[in-house]
Write an enzyme that holds these catalytic residues in place. Structure first.
Site, mmCIF file in Angstrom:
data_model
loop_
_atom_site.group_PDB
_atom_site.id
_atom_site.type_symbol
_atom_site.label_atom_id
_atom_site.label_comp_id
_atom_site.label_asym_id
_atom_site.label_seq_id
_atom_site.Cartn_x
_atom_site.Cartn_y
_atom_site.Cartn_z
ATOM 1 N N ASP A 17 -2.910 -5.345 -6.521
ATOM 2 C CA ASP A 17 -2.761 -4.543 -7.735
ATOM 3 C C ASP A 17 -2.175 -5.344 -8.894
ATOM 4 O O ASP A 17 -2.110 -4.846 -10.020
ATOM 5 C CB ASP A 17 -1.858 -3.332 -7.473
ATOM 6 N N ARG B 157 -9.584 9.918 -3.788
ATOM 7 C CA ARG B 157 -8.286 9.489 -4.305
ATOM 8 C C ARG B 157 -7.194 10.081 -3.434
ATOM 9 O O ARG B 157 -7.430 10.940 -2.592
ATOM 10 C CB ARG B 157 -8.099 9.955 -5.754
#
Length: 310
Positions: A80, A145
């Site tokens: 990330d 998600r």
């Protein structure tokens, strides 16, 4: 000495940070650590990850807190973390890396090879979606998600027939769920997958010295080559590129596979060299991808993404 640590509030992020704290305490028994959870854009934006036209959606706010001295350092999933950080920040430490492969989880224990035709498979990753479609074009792939536990529950509740996740995530959470490892030759991971990245201020030599005590040098070298690749070829949620580096003695082997958005084309590059030059190996891999036409693979990506997300 007391240190304040910034991280996301997800269970995985907290578990990862608690693990880092436990390792740091072994090396720094006289230091104390406090965790501060910080909400990021990635936590509040429910759109599919690949449609968010912004890098660092899971770390930008946290690293801003580091830069502004609200916290001393931040713990992230390294995949990330953008390959280029703000000038005042540094990747201070990469602890020992977990396995970087992906896994397949299904309700009935089916593997990706044996699951029924037309089964609905969930993933938040464009890379994984393309890889699943290449392996099993007869399956449906849709965006999903939520945190790791939420995604697993959606399989157990029958909303999805299967999902693809990172092995490292369930390892760090200690989740006991039946799963099948996916071969890296078909499912090369996102650059940096399986590793943690600890970000701190560049001029904070005391914190850097403290963090370095838990760094794993080979893990750092491997991810440095993968991250160097990401400086020159856009990878991550919005472009399907898989990469992994492995070290044997002093030799680093980097494998990169870039996919067209429809999954019909794949460009494979393999580079090897002395592990003392990870950045150069990653750069050379990116340059070869560019010579092979990697930029042409992304020409029609937006239309395909819109189709996939219907």
């Amino acid at each position: 000495m007391k240190y304040l640590i910034g991280t996301r509030g997800s269970q995985l992020s907290i578990s990862q940070t608690n693990w880092v704290v436990s390792e740091l305490k072994k090396k720094n028994p006289d230091s104390d650590y406090e965790i501060k959870t910080i909400t990021t854009k990635g936590d509040t934006d429910a759109r599919p990850l690949f449609t968010i036209n912004q890098k660092g959606i899971f770390e930008k706010e946290i690293d801003k807190a580091v830069a502004e001295k609200q916290v001393d350092f931040a713990v992230h999933s390294l995949k990330d973390v953008p390959s280029i950080l703000p000038d005042d920040l540094i990747l201070g430490c990469v602890p020992p890396r977990e396995p970087f492969n992906d896994i397949f989880i299904s309700k009935n224990g089916d593997t990706l090879d044996t699951i029924k035709k037309g089964a609905l498979i969930g993933t938040s990753s464009l890379r994984r979606a393309v890889q699943v479609s290449r392996k099993r074009p007869d399956l449906q792939v849709k965006t999903i998600r939520g945190n790791v536990e939420t995604r697993i529950n959606k399989v157990q509740d029958g909303i999805f027939d299967g999902i693809v996740l990172a092995q490292a995530g369930i390892n760090r959470l200690g989740v006991n769920v039946k799963h099948t490892p996916l071969p890296i030759v078909d499912f090369p991971p996102s650059p940096g997958q399986g590793a943690l990245g600890i970000v701190c201020r560049k001029n904070d030599t005391q914190t850097i010295s403290m963090l370095q005590k838990i760094q794993d040098n080979n893990s750092r070298i491997a991810v440095e080559s993968e991250r160097a690749l990401s400086e020159f070829v856009d990878s991550g949620c919005r472009f399907p590129v898989g990469a992994f580096a492995q070290i044997n003695d002093d030799i680093l082997d980097l494998t990169v596979i870039a996919y067209s958005i429809d999954g019909k084309q794949a460009l494979v590059v393999k580079k090897s060299g002395n592990k003392s030059n990870p950045y150069q190996i990653g750069k050379e891999a990116a340059e070869e991808l560019q010579r092979k036409g990697v930029n042409d693979l992304a020409k029609d990506w937006r239309a395909k993404l819109d189709e996939w997300n219907k």
